[in-house]
Design an enzyme around this catalytic site. Structure first.
Site, PDB file in Angstrom:
ATOM      1  N   ARG A  16     -67.876  57.401  20.873  1.00  0.00           N
ATOM      2  CA  ARG A  16     -69.253  57.073  20.708  1.00  0.00           C
ATOM      3  C   ARG A  16     -70.710  57.422  21.622  1.00  0.00           C
ATOM      4  NH1 ARG A  16     -73.135  55.372  24.747  1.00  0.00           N
ATOM      5  NH2 ARG A  16     -71.520  54.817  25.909  1.00  0.00           N
ATOM      6  N   ASP A  17     -69.730  57.357  22.583  1.00  0.00           N
ATOM      7  CA  ASP A  17     -70.942  58.620  24.061  1.00  0.00           C
ATOM      8  C   ASP A  17     -70.641  60.248  23.672  1.00  0.00           C
ATOM      9  OD1 ASP A  17     -71.866  59.408  26.135  1.00  0.00           O
ATOM     10  OD2 ASP A  17     -70.438  58.896  27.817  1.00  0.00           O
ATOM     11  N   HIS A 207     -66.967  55.514  34.288  1.00  0.00           N
ATOM     12  CA  HIS A 207     -67.416  56.862  33.623  1.00  0.00           C
ATOM     13  C   HIS A 207     -68.631  58.332  34.133  1.00  0.00           C
ATOM     14  CE1 HIS A 207     -69.263  57.005  29.240  1.00  0.00           C
ATOM     15  NE2 HIS A 207     -70.262  57.858  30.555  1.00  0.00           N
ATOM     16  N   HIS A 209     -68.785  61.772  33.821  1.00  0.00           N
ATOM     17  CA  HIS A 209     -69.259  63.204  33.004  1.00  0.00           C
ATOM     18  C   HIS A 209     -69.285  64.172  33.685  1.00  0.00           C
ATOM     19  CE1 HIS A 209     -71.325  61.616  29.475  1.00  0.00           C
ATOM     20  NE2 HIS A 209     -71.897  60.947  30.226  1.00  0.00           N
ATOM     21  N   CYS A 240     -75.736  67.063  26.281  1.00  0.00           N
ATOM     22  CA  CYS A 240     -76.909  66.901  25.230  1.00  0.00           C
ATOM     23  C   CYS A 240     -77.817  67.991  24.676  1.00  0.00           C
ATOM     24  CB  CYS A 240     -77.932  66.316  26.364  1.00  0.00           C
ATOM     25  SG  CYS A 240     -79.605  66.029  25.784  1.00  0.00           S
ATOM     26  N   ASN A 249     -68.466  63.827  29.100  1.00  0.00           N
ATOM     27  CA  ASN A 249     -67.585  63.416  29.651  1.00  0.00           C
ATOM     28  C   ASN A 249     -66.327  63.968  30.160  1.00  0.00           C
ATOM     29  OD1 ASN A 249     -68.530  60.901  27.105  1.00  0.00           O
ATOM     30  ND2 ASN A 249     -68.784  60.165  29.082  1.00  0.00           N
TER      31      ASN A 249
HETATM   32  N1  COA Z   1     -79.467  48.055  16.385  1.00  0.00           N
HETATM   33  C1  COA Z   1     -81.146  48.458  15.126  1.00  0.00           C
HETATM   34  N2  COA Z   1     -81.998  47.696  15.184  1.00  0.00           N
HETATM   35  C2  COA Z   1     -82.420  47.182  16.323  1.00  0.00           C
HETATM   36  C3  COA Z   1     -82.132  46.743  17.156  1.00  0.00           C
HETATM   37  C4  COA Z   1     -80.731  47.724  17.280  1.00  0.00           C
HETATM   38  N3  COA Z   1     -79.524  47.328  18.291  1.00  0.00           N
HETATM   39  N4  COA Z   1     -82.622  47.024  17.679  1.00  0.00           N
HETATM   40  C5  COA Z   1     -83.792  46.047  17.698  1.00  0.00           C
HETATM   41  N5  COA Z   1     -84.365  46.267  16.338  1.00  0.00           N
HETATM   42  C6  COA Z   1     -85.093  46.313  15.806  1.00  0.00           C
HETATM   43  C7  COA Z   1     -85.451  45.084  15.620  1.00  0.00           C
HETATM   44  O1  COA Z   1     -85.152  44.492  14.184  1.00  0.00           O
HETATM   45  C8  COA Z   1     -87.109  45.837  14.850  1.00  0.00           C
HETATM   46  O2  COA Z   1     -86.371  46.059  13.619  1.00  0.00           O
HETATM   47  P1  COA Z   1     -88.506  45.619  13.143  1.00  0.00           P
HETATM   48  O3  COA Z   1     -89.057  46.687  13.003  1.00  0.00           O
HETATM   49  O4  COA Z   1     -87.657  45.745  11.561  1.00  0.00           O
HETATM   50  O5  COA Z   1     -88.496  43.999  12.798  1.00  0.00           O
HETATM   51  C9  COA Z   1     -87.216  47.255  15.306  1.00  0.00           C
HETATM   52  O6  COA Z   1     -85.882  48.005  15.990  1.00  0.00           O
HETATM   53  C10 COA Z   1     -87.965  47.338  16.584  1.00  0.00           C
HETATM   54  O7  COA Z   1     -87.150  46.675  17.944  1.00  0.00           O
HETATM   55  P2  COA Z   1     -88.074  46.540  19.267  1.00  0.00           P
HETATM   56  O8  COA Z   1     -87.545  45.387  19.701  1.00  0.00           O
HETATM   57  O9  COA Z   1     -89.325  46.761  19.389  1.00  0.00           O
HETATM   58  O10 COA Z   1     -87.148  47.682  19.907  1.00  0.00           O
HETATM   59  P3  COA Z   1     -87.704  49.164  20.192  1.00  0.00           P
HETATM   60  O11 COA Z   1     -88.463  49.750  19.156  1.00  0.00           O
HETATM   61  O12 COA Z   1     -88.292  48.739  21.463  1.00  0.00           O
HETATM   62  O13 COA Z   1     -85.677  50.299  20.605  1.00  0.00           O
HETATM   63  C11 COA Z   1     -83.872  49.809  20.534  1.00  0.00           C
HETATM   64  C12 COA Z   1     -84.910  49.933  21.526  1.00  0.00           C
HETATM   65  C13 COA Z   1     -83.008  49.406  21.938  1.00  0.00           C
HETATM   66  C14 COA Z   1     -83.261  49.437  20.078  1.00  0.00           C
HETATM   67  C15 COA Z   1     -83.634  51.514  20.792  1.00  0.00           C
HETATM   68  O14 COA Z   1     -84.335  52.617  21.803  1.00  0.00           O
HETATM   69  C16 COA Z   1     -82.212  51.912  20.702  1.00  0.00           C
HETATM   70  O15 COA Z   1     -81.494  51.476  19.693  1.00  0.00           O
HETATM   71  N6  COA Z   1     -81.941  52.054  21.825  1.00  0.00           N
HETATM   72  C17 COA Z   1     -80.309  53.419  22.220  1.00  0.00           C
HETATM   73  C18 COA Z   1     -80.676  54.238  22.513  1.00  0.00           C
HETATM   74  C19 COA Z   1     -79.027  54.676  23.318  1.00  0.00           C
HETATM   75  O16 COA Z   1     -78.213  54.271  22.553  1.00  0.00           O
HETATM   76  N7  COA Z   1     -78.743  55.495  23.651  1.00  0.00           N
HETATM   77  C20 COA Z   1     -77.576  55.825  24.160  1.00  0.00           C
HETATM   78  C21 COA Z   1     -76.217  54.506  24.886  1.00  0.00           C
HETATM   79  S1  COA Z   1     -76.199  54.592  26.605  1.00  0.00           S
HETATM   80 ZN    ZN Z   2     -72.098  58.921  29.612  1.00  0.00          ZN
END
Ligand code: COA
Ligand code: ZN
Length: 304
Positions: A16-17, A207, A209, A240, A249
């Site tokens: 994952r990470d 955790h 890095h 990154c 990590n």
């Molecule tokens: N998985 C899939 N789709 C998701 C979701 C998820 N966990 N969370 C929200 N969505 C979808 C919603 O259903 C919505 O879909 P639609 O447009 O078809 O209705 C759309 O995304 C927007 O939803 P919203 O709540 O406004 O999300 P956002 O655009 O603000 O994005 C996150 C927020 C959290 C979903 C996004 O920033 C994200 O996935 N970040 C993860 C980053 C990450 O993994 N970083 C590394 C790990 S630390």
């Molecule tokens: Zn990390």
């Protein structure tokens, strides 16, 4: 300072990470990586995350990866989620150990999750309730616990406030992430002592890095302050693509190599793990930073 533990619990986060920070690798390679890791003696593996595929395209095939991978009895597989939607996806996929991530720094949380830290924290109660209703457990991972690439210093008091909010909202466990590898042993000691005195009954995982070479020193310090759970990624996978010099990590085999020689049990077969590290290096197509992968275990000798 406490005595060193007799054993530690390592959670492998390379799938994952690690992989989320590499160019996307094919689904079948991810499945094979997971299957190989499941044969090393590791008892905890963070398998995938359920995030928006636009945010992290590397995890877009999380459902396929997880349904194709072997689920070995006795291994605790977990998934990372950013919100309630990800929680529903993880529960539907069958996960019973979830990690939700929130950053101690507001700016980092906005970049990562598109919400303020307070907004993310406000969600945790609903997420925890949903997770518990499904008979699962929730860990809250607090990112940028040692500093933020945008805001710089993050006071320990701020991190502890986030931790306390998480516990009050139903977190079963806490994890503290040194997202960009800016922690040092004195900072680790201060945070660990703070959290253990505020929440003596809550399991805590660290955790680290190795971005600036301090990960093993930080891990040793955390052990001296009573921590026995750590994340690590095989090969030191991660980093990154947009941050030159960033690395992943702490490498799982470096941790296993050091701890086993110190008489601290990890349960992991180092030779098997090194084979996985070599495979991880092959699928990402570039050299991984792990020193033990490059040089071999300390017991390796070369012809005189
Ligand atoms: N998985 C899939 N789709 C998701 C979701 C998820 N966990 N969370 C929200 N969505 C979808 C919603 O259903 C919505 O879909 P639609 O447009 O078809 O209705 C759309 O995304 C927007 O939803 P919203 O709540 O406004 O999300 P956002 O655009 O603000 O994005 C996150 C927020 C959290 C979903 C996004 O920033 C994200 O996935 N970040 C993860 C980053 C990450 O993994 N970083 C590394 C790990 S630390
Ligand atoms: Zn990390």
């Amino acid at each position: 300072m406490s005595d060193l533990p007799k054993s530690v619990s390592l959670r492998e986060v390379g799938p994952r990470d690690g992989l989320q920070n590499e160019l996307p690798v094919p689904t079948d390679a991810k499945v094979r990586l997971l299957d190989m890791l499941s044969q090393t003696g590791l008892k905890r593996i963070e398998a995938v995350s359920f995030v928006h595929p636009r945010a992290i395209p590397q995890m877009a095939d999380a459902d396929e990866v997880w349904s194709q991978a072997k689920h070995v009895d006795g291994i605790r597989y977990s998934a990372l989620v950013p919100n309630l939607k990800g929680t529903e996806r993880a529960l539907a996929a069958g996960f019973r150990e979830l990690e939700i991530v929130v950053s101690a720094s507001d700016t980092h949380n906005r970049k990562n999750i598109n919400r303020s830290t307070a907004e993310s924290l406000a969600d945790i109660e609903a997420v925890a309730a949903r997770v518990h209703e499904a008979g699962a457990t929730l860990e809250v991972i607090i990112s940028t616990s040692f500093g933020c690439p945008y805001e710089g210093e993050i006071p320990v008091s701020r991190v502890l406030d986030v931790a306390t909010h998480a516990v009050r909202s139903g977190a079963d466990r806490l994890a503290f992430g040194d997202t960009t590898g800016v922690g040092t042993p004195s900072r680790v000691a201060a945070l660990v002592d703070g959290v253990r005195s505020a929440h003596p009954d809550v399991p805590v995982l660290m955790h680290f890095h190795n971005t600036r070479g301090t990960a093993l020193a930080n891990l040793l310090t955390a052990m001296q302050h009573g921590i026995t759970e750590f994340d690590a990624s095989v090969g030191g996978l991660g980093g990154c693509p947009y941050a030159p010099g960033a690395s992943g990590n702490v490498a799982t085999e470096e941790v296993v190599h050091m701890l086993e020689d110190m008489g601290i049990d990890t349960g992991v077969d180092l030779d098997a793990l090194l084979e996985v590290a070599a495979y991880a290096q092959e699928i990402v197509g570039h050299e991984l930073p792990s020193g033990v992968l490059k040089a071999g275990p300390r017991t390796r000798t070369v012809a005189a």
